[in-house]
Design a protein around this motif. Structure first.
Motif, PDB file in Angstrom:
ATOM      1  N   ALA A 171      56.876  71.883  48.076  1.00  0.00           N
ATOM      2  CA  ALA A 171      57.733  72.286  46.957  1.00  0.00           C
ATOM      3  C   ALA A 171      57.279  71.626  45.660  1.00  0.00           C
ATOM      4  O   ALA A 171      56.638  70.567  45.666  1.00  0.00           O
ATOM      5  N   GLN A 172      57.600  72.269  44.544  1.00  0.00           N
ATOM      6  CA  GLN A 172      57.236  71.731  43.233  1.00  0.00           C
ATOM      7  C   GLN A 172      58.462  71.768  42.325  1.00  0.00           C
ATOM      8  O   GLN A 172      59.281  72.663  42.429  1.00  0.00           O
ATOM      9  N   GLY A 173      58.541  70.806  41.448  1.00  0.00           N
ATOM     10  CA  GLY A 173      59.651  70.813  40.505  1.00  0.00           C
ATOM     11  C   GLY A 173      59.944  69.429  39.964  1.00  0.00           C
ATOM     12  O   GLY A 173      59.063  68.575  39.917  1.00  0.00           O
ATOM     13  N   SER A 189      59.476  75.186  34.430  1.00  0.00           N
ATOM     14  CA  SER A 189      59.271  76.593  34.788  1.00  0.00           C
ATOM     15  C   SER A 189      59.086  76.737  36.292  1.00  0.00           C
ATOM     16  O   SER A 189      59.644  77.641  36.915  1.00  0.00           O
ATOM     17  N   ARG A 190      58.305  75.821  36.880  1.00  0.00           N
ATOM     18  CA  ARG A 190      58.081  75.859  38.328  1.00  0.00           C
ATOM     19  C   ARG A 190      59.373  75.575  39.083  1.00  0.00           C
ATOM     20  O   ARG A 190      59.663  76.200  40.102  1.00  0.00           O
ATOM     21  N   ALA A 191      60.135  74.600  38.592  1.00  0.00           N
ATOM     22  CA  ALA A 191      61.388  74.237  39.268  1.00  0.00           C
ATOM     23  C   ALA A 191      62.348  75.427  39.274  1.00  0.00           C
ATOM     24  O   ALA A 191      63.026  75.695  40.271  1.00  0.00           O
ATOM     25  N   LEU A 192      62.407  76.150  38.154  1.00  0.00           N
ATOM     26  CA  LEU A 192      63.303  77.305  38.087  1.00  0.00           C
ATOM     27  C   LEU A 192      62.779  78.454  38.945  1.00  0.00           C
ATOM     28  O   LEU A 192      63.540  79.138  39.628  1.00  0.00           O
ATOM     29  N   ALA A 193      61.459  78.666  38.909  1.00  0.00           N
ATOM     30  CA  ALA A 193      60.870  79.760  39.685  1.00  0.00           C
ATOM     31  C   ALA A 193      61.066  79.533  41.188  1.00  0.00           C
ATOM     32  O   ALA A 193      61.248  80.481  41.945  1.00  0.00           O
ATOM     33  N   HIS A 194      61.039  78.276  41.615  1.00  0.00           N
ATOM     34  CA  HIS A 194      61.135  77.962  43.048  1.00  0.00           C
ATOM     35  C   HIS A 194      62.522  77.445  43.425  1.00  0.00           C
ATOM     36  O   HIS A 194      62.665  76.713  44.404  1.00  0.00           O
ATOM     37  N   ARG A 195      63.553  77.825  42.666  1.00  0.00           N
ATOM     38  CA  ARG A 195      64.920  77.377  42.999  1.00  0.00           C
ATOM     39  C   ARG A 195      65.339  77.992  44.339  1.00  0.00           C
ATOM     40  O   ARG A 195      64.760  78.997  44.771  1.00  0.00           O
ATOM     41  N   HIS A 196      66.313  77.368  45.001  1.00  0.00           N
ATOM     42  CA  HIS A 196      66.726  77.867  46.317  1.00  0.00           C
ATOM     43  C   HIS A 196      68.239  77.822  46.434  1.00  0.00           C
ATOM     44  O   HIS A 196      68.911  77.150  45.635  1.00  0.00           O
ATOM     45  N   ASP A 197      68.762  78.569  47.414  1.00  0.00           N
ATOM     46  CA  ASP A 197      70.207  78.588  47.643  1.00  0.00           C
ATOM     47  C   ASP A 197      70.697  77.174  47.915  1.00  0.00           C
ATOM     48  O   ASP A 197      69.986  76.365  48.528  1.00  0.00           O
ATOM     49  N   PHE A 198      71.916  76.917  47.484  1.00  0.00           N
ATOM     50  CA  PHE A 198      72.400  75.542  47.564  1.00  0.00           C
ATOM     51  C   PHE A 198      73.899  75.543  47.856  1.00  0.00           C
ATOM     52  O   PHE A 198      74.631  76.411  47.364  1.00  0.00           O
TER      53      PHE A 198
END
Lengths: 199, 237
Positions: A171-173, A189-198
């Motif tokens: 993971a990146q962010g 940008s990477r953190a937002l692009a790779h966001r996940h359900d929480f």
């Protein structure tokens, strides 16, 4: 030309190490000269042993004094997952994460077309060889989140996916304990692009 | 390139000063000072100090990371090629605003593309980069005699300076074979905006055009760009 004076020769040899300039080399050399003679001899012996005994592990390509290396011999680790890293020190860092109990593979670099480093210069053929017995179900691509590391991960994914193995990327962010206000644009940008359900 | 205890020597392609080298103090030791802002293929606003031959990087602010380049191997390989060719065509310390603008345009196209870069985008970049450096190959008439570029046996001559008529192509063993349609296509690419879609000319024509132009470019640079082999490898797979 080799320095005749042993002190200057020591400074010269130390200054060839990465991250060590002449000032630091001089400081280290005089520290050794002032230190207990046993420290100097232990250091010399350690350097000699590293040079004579350490080589690449025949399985994971990590640097080790025995082949297979201790990590490859560790029977508590599972064979179904391989985490691919750029450098031996990256493996050392990841071994600090106790959650991961699979194997490793060290590429010894990353694809860098601008420097003329292509797939042939990396430990990619040995990685593919390890996948042949089909015991491996997942390969985790833990190359650095740099342009070169990303290109290497993309290249490996292209090679590995047709072999039927699950390919994942670390993971990146935003880093733990850091503040979003000070994160750079690329990281955010990477953190937002790779966001996940929480939750 | 690493330098000294904790520094890094950067090669920057700038709008105002062309290709320059600058020392980034502490770039390797500090995780905070330039974190994420000195990676390759990014547009960065920098503040420098010192004389031109001993520049020091004081500040760097990321303006455009072209993140899309990290999502596709072909785009990343093409970006390396674009940057290497542009740097090679930019003399150190001389402003080359056209090449600088061309690099940004090419990186933006590569980063935004949904698929691998089209051969036309790469050929158009090569032509425009050569043009910006004052090395534009002849495409309107024979580079050797000024005669028409028509009929069988047209060539593309690195030593002759571009497209050559059948007579001069026959006399030059290093000339790459091209068709009149290839020359017409390359001429259109050189004049159209970078990335403008064009009718597909087919795989064989793309190969001929790529080979001719790369041979010409290699001759102008005096070497093959190191990134070219990897780009060719990933574009073929």
């Amino acid at each position: 030309m080799a320095e005749a004076d042993p002190i200057r020769r020591l400074i010269h040899q130390l200054s060839r190490l990465p991250g060590v300039g002449e000032k630091t080399a001089t400081r280290l050399a005089f520290h050794l000269l002032r230190a207990d003679r046993a420290i100097c001899l232990d250091l010399a012996r350690a350097l000699e042993e590293v040079s004579a005994q350490v080589g690449l592990c025949g399985r994971c390509a990590n640097l080790a004094a025995i082949d297979p290396c201790p990590t490859c011999r560790d029977e508590r680790r599972t064979d179904d997952t391989i985490c691919v890293v750029e450098r031996p020190q990256d493996q050392w860092a990841l071994e600090r994460a106790p959650e991961y109990r699979g194997r490793f593979h060290v590429l010894h670099g990353a694809l860098d077309p601008l420097s003329g480093i292509g797939p042939e210069q990396l430990q990619i053929a040995s990685l593919l060889h390890r996948l042949a017995p089909a015991a491996v179900r997942e390969v985790i691509l833990a190359t650095n989140p740099t342009v070169e590391g990303e290109a290497t991960a993309l290249y490996l994914a292209r090679l590995l996916k047709p072999l039927g193995v699950k390919v994942t990327r670390i993971a990146q962010g935003v880093a733990l304990g850091s503040e979003i206000e000070y994160a750079d644009q690329g990281t955010l940008s990477r953190a937002l692009a790779h966001r996940h359900d929480f939750g | 390139m690493d330098y000294g205890e904790a520094d890094r020597i950067l090669t920057l392609l700038t709008r105002e000063m062309g290709r320059i080298s600058a020392r980034a103090p502490g770039a390797r030791r500090s995780q905070k000072r330039f974190a994420g802002r000195l990676d390759r293929f990014a547009l960065v606003a920098v503040r420098l100090s010192g004389p031109p031959h001993r520049l020091t990087l004081l500040e760097a602010e990321l303006e455009e990371p072209f993140l899309g380049l990290r999502d596709r191997l072909e785009s990343s390989a093409a970006a390396a090629y674009v940057v290497e060719v542009s740097a090679a065509l930019s003399p150190e310390g001389e402003a080359q605003p056209r090449i600088f603008g061309l690099v940004l345009e090419a990186l933006a196209h590569l980063a935004e593309a949904d698929g691998p870069p089209s051969p036309d985008l790469l050929r158009a970049f090569e032509l425009k980069a050569l043009d910006a450096a004052g090395l534009m190959p002849a495409l309107d008439a024979c580079a050797a005699c000024g005669g028409p570029l028509a009929g069988e046996g047209i060539g593309f001559s690195p030593a002759g300076g571009g497209a050559v008529c059948p007579d001069h192509a026959a006399a030059d063993p290093a000339a790459s074979p091209l068709s009149p349609a290839d020359v017409h296509h390359l001429r259109a690419l050189a004049r159209a905006p970078l990335g403008e879609p064009r009718a597909d000319v087919g795989r064989a024509a793309h190969r001929r055009q790529a080979s001719a132009l790369r041979t010409f470019l290699d001759a102008q640079l005096g070497r093959r760009p190191r990134s070219a082999a990897f780009l060719e490898q990933v574009m073929e797979t």
